[in-house]
Scaffold this active site. Structure first.
Site, short mmCIF file in Angstrom:
data_model
loop_
_atom_site.label_atom_id
_atom_site.label_comp_id
_atom_site.label_asym_id
_atom_site.label_seq_id
_atom_site.Cartn_x
_atom_site.Cartn_y
_atom_site.Cartn_z
N ASP A 82 -0.14 11.66 -1.76
CA ASP A 82 -1.14 12.66 -1.38
C ASP A 82 -2.36 11.99 -0.75
O ASP A 82 -2.39 10.77 -0.55
CB ASP A 82 -1.51 13.55 -2.58
CG ASP A 82 -2.27 12.80 -3.67
OD1 ASP A 82 -2.63 11.62 -3.48
OD2 ASP A 82 -2.51 13.40 -4.74
N GLU A 116 -3.70 9.06 -2.27
CA GLU A 116 -2.75 7.95 -2.23
C GLU A 116 -2.02 7.79 -3.56
O GLU A 116 -1.74 6.70 -4.02
CB GLU A 116 -3.47 6.66 -1.80
CG GLU A 116 -4.46 6.98 -0.67
CD GLU A 116 -4.95 5.81 0.15
OE1 GLU A 116 -4.35 5.62 1.21
OE2 GLU A 116 -5.89 5.14 -0.26
N GLU A 123 -18.82 6.58 -1.88
CA GLU A 123 -17.63 7.43 -2.02
C GLU A 123 -17.80 8.36 -3.22
O GLU A 123 -17.54 9.55 -3.14
CB GLU A 123 -16.43 6.51 -2.22
CG GLU A 123 -15.11 7.22 -2.49
CD GLU A 123 -14.00 6.21 -2.74
OE1 GLU A 123 -14.06 5.47 -3.76
OE2 GLU A 123 -13.07 6.14 -1.92
N TRP A 136 0.87 -1.19 0.00
CA TRP A 136 0.00 0.00 0.00
C TRP A 136 0.90 1.24 0.00
O TRP A 136 2.00 1.17 0.57
CB TRP A 136 -0.89 -0.01 1.26
CG TRP A 136 -2.06 0.93 1.16
CD1 TRP A 136 -2.19 2.15 1.75
CD2 TRP A 136 -3.25 0.72 0.39
NE1 TRP A 136 -3.39 2.71 1.41
CE2 TRP A 136 -4.06 1.86 0.57
CE3 TRP A 136 -3.71 -0.31 -0.45
CZ2 TRP A 136 -5.31 2.00 -0.04
CZ3 TRP A 136 -4.96 -0.16 -1.05
CH2 TRP A 136 -5.73 0.98 -0.84
C1 BGC Z 1 -9.04 7.67 -1.08
C2 BGC Z 1 -8.46 8.09 0.23
C3 BGC Z 1 -9.24 7.48 1.38
C4 BGC Z 1 -9.42 5.98 1.21
C5 BGC Z 1 -10.35 5.41 2.25
C6 BGC Z 1 -9.14 6.16 -1.13
O1 BGC Z 1 -9.72 5.80 -2.32
O2 BGC Z 1 -8.24 8.13 -2.14
O3 BGC Z 1 -8.52 9.47 0.34
O4 BGC Z 1 -8.56 7.74 2.57
O5 BGC Z 1 -9.95 5.72 -0.05
O6 BGC Z 1 -11.59 6.07 2.24
#
Ligand code: BGC
Length: 358
Positions: free
Chosen positions: A158, A161, A313, A106
């Site tokens: 960032d 990720e 999301e 990760w």
């Molecule tokens: C996002 C992150 C987030 C993670 C868990 C990822 O897809 O880019 O910002 O912390 O999901 O929600």
């Protein structure tokens, strides 16, 4: 049911007994607690008076960081002695709900959450007047402050990720916000001095054409640049730099009457519209008196919930590149839903609108 009540219920329901907030209960890849998501969820809960829940989260962060203190101290010592420190020797961005490091590959080196949790904790302390926490959690607060001061200038992934070989204005804003908040609470001017250096760095490296950019050498924008104003205060909401940055976000990333992309080249699940970022834009609008626009965004978010009142999301209403939807579904399953961070940000927006209406 009213989405505010439902969001509070949902966040409580999925808060682990350890205090950790799972990012999403139905999406295996997100069966972790991120410092970033968690701190903003805790902030949402604090805003609506659910202080017990947020306190449990901050205590979990404290325990988790103390359990990894040895690792962090080793990295700090190595760096102070001028020795090299590899990515595996640095603290992670997310932990299992029991507070352990994940074992799979990760992009773990992300600094933003370390600033965000300090900012969130400080806000919690101010809202609840529980200054005792500064002593109870002193070990993890100090460790985080040292860690930020030592490594803030490093390239790291960032908040999406990505782009681990770069620095990011949104990440730097989180670090700035954490330092400023702790300077205020602890009365330690040296924290403010590092914060001032970070702010200057953001201005020198990322502000050109009168606005903030995602990368230092590209005329690009990301909705996470809203964080520079809210909540971290690198720039006031009305600062011309912020106003111009938000205009660019509206011009290039806002669609469907209230949905917001992360950035124009985003292809994660095709790169749809992110509810938590919509809430952020709405939150910004409340700060500049644009309540009708904020309410329109709140309505847009409410329309995206499923039959169980869960917020995902992102939604595929306007995707950057539809060819990328299926490959991601195949890899990790359907888009994460519910995403607790979406619910947390909805609470923040809803609360700001209610307060504005008096
Ligand atoms: C996002 C992150 C987030 C993670 C868990 C990822 O897809 O880019 O910002 O912390 O999901 O929600």
């Amino acid at each position: 049911m009213n989405l505010r009540r439902k969001s509070i219920e949902m966040i409580k329901k999925y808060q682990h007994q350890s205090g950790a907030y799972v990012a999403s209960p139905n999406f295996p890849t997100y069966h972790y607690s991120w410092l970033r998501d968690g701190s903003f969820i805790a902030y949402g809960m604090d805003r609506v008076g659910e202080h017990e829940s947020s306190l449990a989260f901050y205590r979990w962060v404290h325990e988790t960081l103390l359990n990894h203190e040895e690792k962090a101290r080793r990295a700090l010592d190595q760096h102070r002695m001028g020795k090299s420190v590899g990515p595996k020797e640095l603290l992670h961005t997310r932990y299992t709900l029991e507070g352990r490091e994940g074992q799979e590959d990760w992009p773990n080196f992300q600094l933003d959450g370390y600033g965000t949790w300090l900012w969130g904790l400080a806000t919690h302390i101010e809202l609840t007047c529980n200054r005792q926490l500064l002593q109870d959690l002193a070990g993890s607060i100090e460790l985080t402050l040292e860690y930020i001061q030592e490594f803030w200038q490093w390239d790291n992934y960032d908040c999406w990720e990505e782009f681990g070989d770069k620095k990011h204005p949104s990440t730097l804003a989180c670090l700035y916000g954490g330092l400023k908040a702790m300077e205020r609470l602890l009365g330690r001017p040296e924290l403010g001095q590092t914060a001032a250096q970070i702010r200057q760095y953001i201005i020198d490296a990322f502000v050109f054409e009168g606005r903030v950019h995602k990368f230092r050498d590209l005329a690009s924008v990301d909705s996470n640049l809203l964080w520079l104003s809210l909540p971290f205060g690198v720039f006031e909401a009305e600062d011309p730099i912020m106003v111009k940055t938000v205009e660019e976000i509206e011009r290039t990333l806002l669609f469907d009457g209230g949905g917001v992309h992360r950035y124009a080249q985003d292809t994660y699940y095709g790169g749809g519209l992110w509810l938590l970022l919509s809430a952020w834009l709405g939150w910004y609008y409340t700060q500049v008196g644009r309540y009708e626009d904020a309410k329109a965004i709140r309505t847009w978010i409410e329309r995206q919930r499923n039959a169980n009142d869960e917020l995902p999301e992102q939604v595929p209403n306007h995707v950057n590149d539809p060819d990328y939807i299926q490959p991601w579904v195949k890899r990790w399953g359907e888009v994460a839903c519910p995403l607790l961070w979406s619910h947390g940000m909805y609470l923040v927006l809803d609360e700001e609108i209610r307060r504005g209406e008096g």
